[in-house]
Write an enzyme that holds these catalytic residues in place. Structure first.
Site, PDB file in Angstrom:
ATOM      1  CB  CYS A 170      -0.956  -0.017   1.176  1.00 55.81           C
ATOM      2  SG  CYS A 170      -0.120  -0.008   2.749  1.00 55.81           S
TER       3      CYS A 170
ATOM      4  CD  GLU B 231      -4.252  -0.797  -3.283  1.00 59.60           C
ATOM      5  OE1 GLU B 231      -5.262  -1.245  -2.711  1.00 59.60           O
ATOM      6  OE2 GLU B 231      -3.197  -0.517  -2.683  1.00 59.60           O
TER       7      GLU B 231
END
Ligand SMILES: *[C@@H]1O[C@H](CO)[C@@H](O)[C@H](O)[C@H]1NC(C)=O
Ligand SMILES: *[C@@H]1O[C@H](CO)[C@@H](O)[C@H](O)[C@H]1NC(C)=O
Ligand SMILES: *[C@@H]1O[C@H](CO)[C@@H](O)[C@H](O)[C@H]1NC(C)=O
Length: 540
Positions: free
Chosen positions: A322, A422
């Site tokens: 992340c 993402e």
């Protein structure tokens, strides 16, 4: 005779995709041909309940698959409801004694744990590489960044100190103490099998809580090894417990009245579900979720250093973190940067994590690879220009691995699916902006807020970026750093739900309840009679 145990081991399970089912069948046939000797199925990882590693009674398991080879390396049971309850009972039972154990004693367990983690670093790293796929060097980093949190927990006595004000009124003192909550729980993702469990339980238990850990069902090995080390370090039985599974176990954690707080790292879908469901039960939740981190590159940035950062942060850990810088916004002309980026990205070695010199290992699963390839394709179809395509990479010796080579898409715009989602793979998106203002606008319009970096030699621009950018973690001439444990991991916007971040001062606040005490020791000779007026500190 030969087939039945194999069939049991490689049974097609209802939640497997058709591709995974086909693969299971393939494994069955090759295994049967290759070896006439009955091969026992890989061992199942155990639950840890009350200090005992116990075999789950569950009939169901999930295969843990080496992403470089598709070999089944172990199996994870779906912990039953009864076993889950037993784990919570063990944690609840261990709490009264552990909370009253002196903080210095609790710290000493962490001192010992950090020593044992160092001792077993290589074993931990190899287990991570086998189950998760990352390179051995990255796996060492995974353990090391977690180890730093263990080191931080060694100073808990100071971190957990309260505050004291004497004579808030005449002869009256007020002080605050930070008390542990009780049973806390942690739900972990697949991408950092050691670091993220170590973000959670060391801080929680050193504050005096007891803990239920649910490792990722894709790579539970490191958690199991760390738990063994914690017991060896002297953590009393029941202080740390481990359960396994997927949605049902997660929901059991959210619903159980004896669990007071939940730490979660993972996807937005799961994170928001957990946040809502657990908050409805009155629990504290800290939920670290998805990201889309941008690098903004100004024309005055120093070329070589910036390119190295972009390549490392875009493709390191195969983009499965992340903190990846997955989007670069070039202010001004991007063409000169593009060619150089491609050159450097091309030179990265893609192979199994155990192979020397590997820069990128495989991604975690076939499904993850399919999703990454689908998002690349959708980008191309909506007008992005593919300047480097890693989808069809061949890796000699690891033909079955889930490899995706470094991929670069240029001319990306913010309406494209590949930008909105993402990707969680080694894919770098390139965008253009006319000015720093426009670049900041692009970053701030994104729903995520984990981090953003700027590359420039202008202090004025950097300072403006720092103050105007709406991201919780900012890099200036560095890719987004995971802050060291004396700070906290401060993602924001859609990347975080909750209000107390992981580790650092906020982590201690998360795992403790503040109690404020006001005391008055009266001299028996000085009785002043009854007063029903609202007390104030004014002299009346
Ligand atoms: C606190 O207040 C009491 C009563 O007014 C006074 O006698 C005492 O000196 C004060 N103590 C301190 C440490 O200020
Ligand atoms: C990793 O460690 C766990 C716990 O000891 C073990 O069950 C698992 O088999 C190991 N995996 C590999 C690939 O070594
Ligand atoms: C399990 O949870 C995920 C979210 O994390 C969700 O997408 C999925 O549909 C759930 N599966 C089942 C069988 O409920």
């Amino acid at each position: 005779m030969l087939r039945s145990p194999l069939r049991r081991a490689y049974r097609v399970r209802p939640w497997q995709s058709p591709a995974a089912a086909a693969l299971a069948v393939l494994r069955l046939s090759t295994a049967a041909e290759a070896s006439p000797i009955r091969k026992s199925p890989p061992a199942r990882v155990r639950n840890l309940i009350g200090g005992e590693f116990v075999e789950s009674q569950s009939e169901e398991s999930i295969d843990v698959i080496n992403p470089a080879t598709q070999e089944v390396v172990s199996r994870v049971p779906l912990t039953t409801k009864e076993e889950f309850k037993a784990a919570v009972d063990a944690a609840k039972g261990a709490f009264p004694q552990w909370r009253n154990t002196p903080v210095t004693t609790r710290q000493r367990v962490m001192f010992k744990l950090q020593e044992l983690i160092r001792r077993d670093m290589d074993k931990l790293a190899l287990n991570i590489t086998t189950e998760q796929g990352k390179t051995l060097k990255d796996a060492q980093g995974d353990v090391f960044r977690g180890l730093e949190v263990v080191e931080h927990a060694c100073g808990m006595a100071t971190l957990q100190m309260g505050e004291y004000v004497t004579n808030v009124s005449h002869g009256i003192d007020t002080y605050s103490i930070r008390e542990p909550l009780g049973v806390c729980a942690g739900i972990c993702p697949f991408n950092f099998p050691a670091m993220i469990p170590l973000w959670m339980f060391p801080m929680a238990v050193t504050c005096g809580n007891t803990f239920i850990l649910k490792p990722s069902e894709k790579d539970p090995g490191a958690s199991m090894m760390l738990a063994e080390l914690a017991l060896e370090a002297g953590l009393p039985n029941g202080v740390l417990n481990i359960v396994h599974g997927t949605n049902d176990t997660v929901n059991n954690i959210c619903d159980d009245d004896d669990i007071k707080a939940i730490s979660f790292v993972g996807s937005n879908t799961a994170g928001m579900h957990i946040y809502a469901r657990a908050a409805a039960k009155g629990k504290r939740v800290q939920s670290n979720m998805g990201a889309k981190n941008h690098a903004v590159v100004l024309p005055d940035a120093s070329v070589d250093a910036t390119l190295n950062c972009l390549v490392a942060a875009g493709f390191g850990a195969a983009g499965q973190r992340c903190m990846a810088l997955s989007t670069t916004v070039f202010v001004g002309d991007s063409k000169p940067w593009e060619d150089e980026l491609v050159e450097r990205a091309k030179s990265l070695k893609v192979s199994a994590g155990v192979e020397p010199g590997t820069d990128l290992g495989p991604v975690i699963s076939k499904q993850a690879k399919d999703r990454i390839c689908r998002l690349i394709q959708s980008g191309i179809e909506s007008g992005a220009r593919v300047v480097l395509d890693g989808r069809n990479i061949g890796v000699p010796g690891y033909e079955d691995g889930n490899f995706v080579g470094p991929t670069i898409l240029a001319d990306v715009t913010s309406d494209m699916e590949c930008y909105k989602e993402e990707i969680f793979g080694p894919v770098l998106l390139l965008m253009k902006a006319e000015s720093l203002d426009e670049a900041i606008k692009v970053v701030n319009s994104n729903k995520y807020g984990n981090g953003a970096s700027i590359f420039t030699t202008s202090g004025v621009s950097a300072r403006r970026f720092q103050s105007e950018i709406e991201a919780g973690q900012v890099g200036i001439n560095v890719p987004i750093p995971v802050p060291l444990p004396f700070f906290s991991f401060t993602g924001s916007k859609a990347s975080f739900a909750g209000d107390l971040n992981f580790y650092g001062k906020a982590g201690v606040q998360f795992y403790t309840q503040i109690k404020t005490v006001t005391q008055h020791w009266k001299d028996s000779s000085s009785s002043q009679g009854v007063s029903l007026a609202m007390p104030t500190s004014q002299k009346s």
